[in-house]
Write an enzyme that holds these catalytic residues in place. Structure first.
Site, PDB file in Angstrom:
ATOM      1  N   ILE A   1     -28.439  11.496 -40.842  1.00  0.00           N
ATOM      2  CA  ILE A   1     -27.734  12.583 -41.454  1.00  0.00           C
ATOM      3  C   ILE A   1     -26.338  12.147 -42.272  1.00  0.00           C
ATOM      4  O   ILE A   1     -25.677  12.914 -42.761  1.00  0.00           O
ATOM      5  CB  ILE A   1     -27.723  13.831 -40.689  1.00  0.00           C
ATOM      6  CG1 ILE A   1     -26.943  13.560 -39.341  1.00  0.00           C
ATOM      7  CG2 ILE A   1     -29.051  14.372 -40.331  1.00  0.00           C
ATOM      8  CD1 ILE A   1     -26.477  14.789 -38.505  1.00  0.00           C
ATOM      9  N   GLY A   2     -25.869  10.941 -41.935  1.00  0.00           N
ATOM     10  CA  GLY A   2     -24.658  10.499 -42.410  1.00  0.00           C
ATOM     11  C   GLY A   2     -24.488   8.955 -42.028  1.00  0.00           C
ATOM     12  O   GLY A   2     -24.873   8.619 -41.160  1.00  0.00           O
TER      13      GLY A   2
ATOM     14  N   GLY B   1     -21.157   6.367 -41.758  1.00  0.00           N
ATOM     15  CA  GLY B   1     -19.612   6.019 -41.808  1.00  0.00           C
ATOM     16  C   GLY B   1     -19.199   4.526 -41.926  1.00  0.00           C
ATOM     17  O   GLY B   1     -20.166   3.669 -41.927  1.00  0.00           O
ATOM     18  N   GLY B   2     -17.821   4.299 -41.574  1.00  0.00           N
ATOM     19  CA  GLY B   2     -17.562   2.779 -41.725  1.00  0.00           C
ATOM     20  C   GLY B   2     -17.859   2.173 -40.603  1.00  0.00           C
ATOM     21  O   GLY B   2     -18.277   0.934 -40.487  1.00  0.00           O
ATOM     22  N   MET B   3     -18.177   2.829 -39.219  1.00  0.00           N
ATOM     23  CA  MET B   3     -18.140   2.221 -38.102  1.00  0.00           C
ATOM     24  C   MET B   3     -19.743   2.621 -37.286  1.00  0.00           C
ATOM     25  O   MET B   3     -20.321   1.880 -36.629  1.00  0.00           O
ATOM     26  CB  MET B   3     -17.138   2.434 -37.149  1.00  0.00           C
ATOM     27  CG  MET B   3     -16.014   2.044 -37.283  1.00  0.00           C
ATOM     28  SD  MET B   3     -14.787   2.786 -36.152  1.00  0.00           S
ATOM     29  CE  MET B   3     -15.151   2.659 -34.663  1.00  0.00           C
TER      30      MET B   3
ATOM     31  N   VAL C   1     -24.861   8.281 -38.345  1.00  0.00           N
ATOM     32  CA  VAL C   1     -24.951   9.748 -37.483  1.00  0.00           C
ATOM     33  C   VAL C   1     -26.430  10.289 -37.629  1.00  0.00           C
ATOM     34  O   VAL C   1     -26.863  10.289 -38.819  1.00  0.00           O
ATOM     35  CB  VAL C   1     -23.886  10.688 -38.175  1.00  0.00           C
ATOM     36  CG1 VAL C   1     -24.172  12.118 -37.146  1.00  0.00           C
ATOM     37  CG2 VAL C   1     -22.489  10.358 -38.075  1.00  0.00           C
TER      38      VAL C   1
ATOM     39  N   ASP D   1      -6.773  11.337 -40.098  1.00  0.00           N
ATOM     40  CA  ASP D   1      -7.697  11.335 -41.392  1.00  0.00           C
ATOM     41  C   ASP D   1      -8.181  12.537 -41.688  1.00  0.00           C
ATOM     42  O   ASP D   1      -9.368  12.831 -42.038  1.00  0.00           O
ATOM     43  CB  ASP D   1      -8.816  10.523 -41.030  1.00  0.00           C
ATOM     44  CG  ASP D   1      -9.721   9.811 -42.134  1.00  0.00           C
ATOM     45  OD1 ASP D   1      -8.983   9.818 -43.393  1.00  0.00           O
ATOM     46  OD2 ASP D   1     -10.846   9.536 -42.024  1.00  0.00           O
TER      47      ASP D   1
END
Length: 686
Positions: A19-20, A22-24, A27, A136
């Site tokens: 569902i997603g 990111g940089g690290m 998800v 952030d």
């Protein structure tokens, strides 16, 4: 295909879909089989899972966020390592990001911006009070839920305040929302989050961030220099007080900003109560106060000790003269839409202050290095693709109650306003927002203005309307009606909507009459008492659970119990739970078989070993009395001693399974007592 899809982590979390990203981490949506609920799981990417520093940061995120418990912060449920996967289990939030919301809505009204800003500020207040800085804050990290609430997410770079990690070590944050001290590699604290929130508020009200440029470095340097165009120059509908709050949060010097989220929340609340208010902000201790400046009134409570307002005070801005001049010129330039060179900086005029000039260029150099690191780090994670747009149908003239939401899966249909109309019949849609044939993103909410027909003295059909709309209609009749609201359960009408009225639809109304409206509480939750199925065969256990209208799920475990025997259950026996609750069972794989020794024992025992009688478990059903009207306590005794825990029995139950244990081949006679009075006996042969 993703290697984690379909995988079961720690024999509990089933990975369903991505569902997603990111940089690290990536998800996933997952199902927790133990609690039968959907969750979000963040799994560290493979390229970082072998890096001890990244793993440390990843687990530090969970440790930080697990400390937080607030309705405006996404909850963390669990953190663990399963094989090669380091993961965090979080609350699954259904909705869209504030960034997506802004892309759909464009420039928000100040009331909308205030609504979201206060919820974000409340989340930051809770985090800061726990010693955690988000670092952030940006619209991409704020989730907008369907119920109108906001949740701050992605504390992936949160740090304890005292850690004092700097941007030069770890390029963190997003450049359009980065605070000046982050851009310079300085110490970051809670005021950095408030600066970022000010930038988010600026963007909500103007449709653009305060600073933009051709490169991340250029944007970061603008944050360091300050002098953004006034929001009111881009949107003349922004009240003065709200603009003052935004500019105060966006001060370049942290000492001139709000000292805490509590202080900022106080001013937001004062503005909410009085949108015409203007604020007086104290100068920091290092700067002398003008002698003519009025003093802030004495605070009345804890919140007022850190913030205050002066409705009668003139608008004041205690920026440096150079910065104030830059803001004025930038804003005037935008209004005239003519190019104009900004005045030279006072620092450049002051040729005697060479040390200050050197310091500024040094900070800029640090920022360049830091932002380059940030750009490589942040953009490596990629961006989500923009969803395809869909065309809005024309609903004008249709009957709202006859619309089926299943026919419009790309939209959320809402009866927002009801108005009297001589042109449209009662229940017909008069207007819609967004307009027909416009292009919007899937999931957009379409708000309808629904006709109540011409104004008459007859009761309109209020069924399925919201309570607010129903009361507004009755008050709008100008008949001084006495409205009496009652509540009741309803299987099909959702909570908060009208189920029926008295007088009924079409009946005449008279001035001053009592009107009863019934509001749905939703379907009534029916409860069931969980049976004790431990020691039973799984087939028997499932049969009993289904008879109580309970669901089940199970996993197999190693145990000395017989194969397929229930050894544990997630709901305690006799606990009352809602019908349909999933009872999670643990089922035995059976005793582990061992091979006999290959060599006989070296010496036989002098005495034959004493053999213990073999114990056997049996499930027996006790027939219960049917003439009882009140609950009672049932106990089981053997030779006068209790052998089974007392159980409270509901009078509606006609039978109850019990698990008994005895020596194999032996017969026992059990006494069954009800409220300490012998009820019957039960003979059992094991």
């Amino acid at each position: 295909m993703d290697k984690y899809i379909g995988r079961l982590l720690d024999n509990r979390y089933e990975i369903l879909e991505v569902i997603g990203t990111g940089g690290m981490a990536v998800v996933y949506k997952a199902r927790c089989h133990r609690l039968n609920r959907l969750v979000a799981i963040k799994i560290l990417k493979d390229e970082y899972s072998q890096d001890s520093d990244f793993r440390r940061r990843f687990h530090a995120e969970a440790q930080a966020v697990a400390m937080l418990n607030h309705p405006n912060i996404v909850s963390v449920f669990d953190v663990s390592t399963s094989g090669d996967a380091d993961y965090i289990v979080m609350e699954l939030v259904e909705g869209m990001t504030l960034k997506q919301y802004m892309e759909i809505k464009g420039v928000l009204t100040w009331r909308e911006a205030l609504h979201w800003s206060m919820q974000i500020a409340k989340a930051l207040e809770h985090a800061h009070n726990s010693g955690i800085v988000h670092r952030d804050i940006k619209p991409h990290n704020v989730m907008i839920l369907k119920n109108g609430s906001a949740k701050v997410t992605d504390f992936g770079i949160a740090r304890i305040m005292s850690a004092q990690n700097t941007l030069t070590k770890e390029a963190l944050g997003s450049v359009h929302y980065i605070s000046p001290e982050q851009a310079k590699g300085g110490r970051v604290d809670n005021r950095s989050d408030l600066y970022a929130l000010g930038v988010v508020m600026y963007e909500m009200l103007t449709g653009r961030p305060p600073y933009d440029g051709e490169s991340p470095v250029a944007v970061a340097l603008q944050h360091i220099s300050g002098g953004a165009i006034l929001p009111s120059a881009l949107n003349a509908n922004i009240p003065d007080g709200f603009e003052q709050i935004i500019l105060h949060a966006m001060e370049v010097d942290p000492a001139r900003r709000y000292a805490s989220a509590t202080e900022m929340l106080y001013d937001l609340e004062e503005f909410r109560k009085n949108p015409s208010i203007r604020f007086y902000f104290d100068m920091p201790p290092a700067a002398p106060r003008p002698s003519a400046a009025p003093k802030r009134p004495a605070p009345k409570n804890a919140a007022e000790r850190v913030a205050g307002v002066r409705p009668d005070a003139p608008r004041r801005d205690y920026r440096s003269s150079a910065e104030a001049e830059r803001i004025r010129q930038n804003s005037e330039k935008l209004r005239r839409t003519q190019p104009q060179k900004p005045l030279p900086e006072e620092e450049e005029k002051d040729t005697g202050n060479k040390a200050a000039t050197i310091a500024i260029f040094s900070c800029a150099a640090v920022a360049v290095i830091a932002i380059i690191i940030f750009a490589v780090f942040a953009f490596k994670g990629g961006f989500a693709s923009t969803p395809d747009l869909v065309e809005v149908p024309n609903f004008i003239g249709q009957v709202y109650a006859e619309l089926d939401s299943k026919d419009y899966p790309d939209f959320t249909l809402v009866d927002d306003i009801y108005e009297f109309s001589d042109e449209y019949k009662d229940g017909e849609i008069m207007d819609q927002d967004p307009d027909a044939n416009s292009s919007v993103k899937p999931g957009t909410k379409i708000k309808f203005t629904v006709s109540q027909g011409p104004r008459t003295d007859k009761m309109s059909d209020l069924t399925n309307r919201s309570r607010e709309n129903a009361e507004k209609y009755l008050k709008g009749l100008d008949m001084r009606l006495s409205i009496i609201v009652e509540e009741e359960y309803h299987d099909t009408i959702e909570a908060g909507r009208i189920t029926r009225t008295q007088p009924e639809y079409g009946e005449e109304l008279t001035t001053g009459q009592e009107v009863h409206i019934w509001v749905s509480k939703g379907p009534e939750t029916k409860m069931a008492k969980c049976p004790d199925v431990r020691g039973m065969d799984i087939t028997k256990a499932i049969e009993i659970l289904k008879s109580r209208k309970l669901e089940y799920d199970y996993e197999r475990v190693d145990s000395d119990a017989d194969k397929n025997e229930v050894v544990d259950q997630s709901v305690k026996p006799n606990d009352e739970v809602a019908e349909g609750t999933v009872v999670f069972l643990k089922i035995s794989n059976g005793p582990v078989e061992t091979e006999p020794p290959t060599e006989p024992p070296t010496a036989a025992p002098t005495d034959p070993p004493k053999t213990e009688p073999e114990k056997v478990k049996r499930t027996e059903t006790i027939n219960l009395p049917t003439d009882r009207t009140e609950s009672y306590v049932l106990s089981i005794r053997l030779n006068g001693e209790k052998v089974y825990e007392d159980v409270e029995v509901d009078p509606s139950e006609s039978a109850m399974p019990v698990l008994l244990e005895g020596d194999k081949g032996k017969t026992y006679t059990y006494e069954i007592y009800i409220d300490n009075t012998l009820y019957t006996t039960l003979e059992v042969t094991f």
